[in-house]
Design an enzyme around this catalytic site. Structure first.
Site, PDB file in Angstrom:
ATOM      1  N   HIS A  47       0.778  -1.101  -0.010  1.00 57.71           N
ATOM      2  CA  HIS A  47      -0.043   0.183  -0.172  1.00 57.71           C
ATOM      3  C   HIS A  47       0.797   1.313   0.100  1.00 57.71           C
ATOM      4  O   HIS A  47       2.184   1.271   0.136  1.00 57.71           O
ATOM      5  CB  HIS A  47      -0.882  -0.035   1.178  1.00 57.71           C
ATOM      6  CG  HIS A  47      -0.250  -0.187   2.557  1.00 57.71           C
ATOM      7  ND1 HIS A  47       0.737   0.674   3.195  1.00 57.71           N
ATOM      8  CD2 HIS A  47      -0.553  -1.230   3.250  1.00 57.71           C
ATOM      9  CE1 HIS A  47       1.022   0.263   4.311  1.00 57.71           C
ATOM     10  NE2 HIS A  47       0.303  -0.932   4.381  1.00 57.71           N
TER      11      HIS A  47
HETATM   12  P1  TYD Z   1      -2.235  -3.836   7.135  1.00 53.39           P
HETATM   13  O1  TYD Z   1      -2.243  -2.358   6.830  1.00 53.39           O
HETATM   14  O2  TYD Z   1      -2.816  -4.832   6.024  1.00 53.39           O
HETATM   15  O3  TYD Z   1      -1.080  -4.377   7.667  1.00 53.39           O
HETATM   16  P2  TYD Z   1       0.489  -4.119   6.966  1.00 53.39           P
HETATM   17  O4  TYD Z   1       0.795  -2.736   6.813  1.00 53.39           O
HETATM   18  O5  TYD Z   1       1.266  -5.049   7.722  1.00 53.39           O
HETATM   19  O6  TYD Z   1       0.328  -4.602   5.466  1.00 53.39           O
HETATM   20  O7  TYD Z   1      -3.175  -3.917   8.363  1.00 53.39           O
HETATM   21  C1  TYD Z   1      -4.046  -5.265   8.786  1.00 53.39           C
HETATM   22  C2  TYD Z   1      -5.351  -4.991   9.340  1.00 53.39           C
HETATM   23  O8  TYD Z   1      -4.999  -4.086  10.580  1.00 53.39           O
HETATM   24  C3  TYD Z   1      -5.941  -3.994   8.631  1.00 53.39           C
HETATM   25  O9  TYD Z   1      -7.523  -4.540   8.690  1.00 53.39           O
HETATM   26  C4  TYD Z   1      -6.184  -2.630   9.151  1.00 53.39           C
HETATM   27  C5  TYD Z   1      -5.752  -2.962  10.563  1.00 53.39           C
HETATM   28  N1  TYD Z   1      -4.981  -1.867  11.089  1.00 53.39           N
HETATM   29  C6  TYD Z   1      -5.445  -1.091  11.973  1.00 53.39           C
HETATM   30  O10 TYD Z   1      -6.489  -1.235  12.321  1.00 53.39           O
HETATM   31  N2  TYD Z   1      -4.621   0.046  12.667  1.00 53.39           N
HETATM   32  C7  TYD Z   1      -3.296  -0.027  12.411  1.00 53.39           C
HETATM   33  O11 TYD Z   1      -2.677   0.982  12.811  1.00 53.39           O
HETATM   34  C8  TYD Z   1      -2.725  -0.657  11.198  1.00 53.39           C
HETATM   35  C9  TYD Z   1      -1.196  -0.677  10.821  1.00 53.39           C
HETATM   36  C10 TYD Z   1      -3.579  -1.761  10.804  1.00 53.39           C
END
Ligand code: TYD
Length: 132
Positions: A45
């Site tokens: 992302h």
């Molecule tokens: P995600 O952004 O996919 O993690 P990464 O950056 O490791 O790819 O996040 C996984 C899940 O957690 C997604 O449903 C969003 C949630 N999330 C939060 O609620 N708060 C946060 O600070 C983060 C990083 C993720």
């Protein structure tokens, strides 16, 4: 890449990371990622607003960073006193996690799902529109 000062003594290591001092933003949020297998790719992302610093406080992983204009670079995070600064609007993939990897993420903003761009084609389109 950011190198943090190691301030340990005979009792062990100590690394201090202060917002607006050791890193270029105030820390609004921290989260950490562990238990990801080495076939897992995380991130995938870009963020419209949030800046990050990523530090592997244990173990290692790699971060692939793209700017949406055809430039990309791979960084290895494998030291508890080394971080990578990721400004907003970069595409990042974290992968090659070691079994003992603990990836600490410092963020400049509270979580807001609306500022995450999770579609790469859409990201490239936005970059093109905003910085032709
Ligand atoms: P995600 O952004 O996919 O993690 P990464 O950056 O490791 O790819 O996040 C996984 C899940 O957690 C997604 O449903 C969003 C949630 N999330 C939060 O609620 N708060 C946060 O600070 C983060 C990083 C993720």
């Amino acid at each position: 890449m950011l190198e943090f000062q190691q301030s340990g003594d005979e009792r062990g290591h100590l690394v201090i990371v202060e917002g607006m001092d050791d890193i270029p933003f105030d820390i609004a949020r921290i989260f950490y990622i562990y238990g990801s297998g080495n076939d897992v790719v995380r991130g995938q992302h870009a963020n419209r607003k949030t800046q990050f610093v990523l530090i592997n406080v244990a173990g290692s992983c790699k971060v692939n960073v793209k700017d949406g204009k055809g430039n990309e670079a791979v960084f290895v995070l494998n030291r508890p006193h080394t971080g990578i600064y990721l400004p907003a609007m970069l595409w990042k993939d974290m992968y090659d996690f070691s079994a003992d990897s603990v990836l600490l993420c410092l963020a400049s903003e509270h979580y807001d799902a609306a500022e995450y761009i999770r579609d790469y084609e859409e990201y490239v389109k936005i970059v093109d529109e905003e910085t032709p």
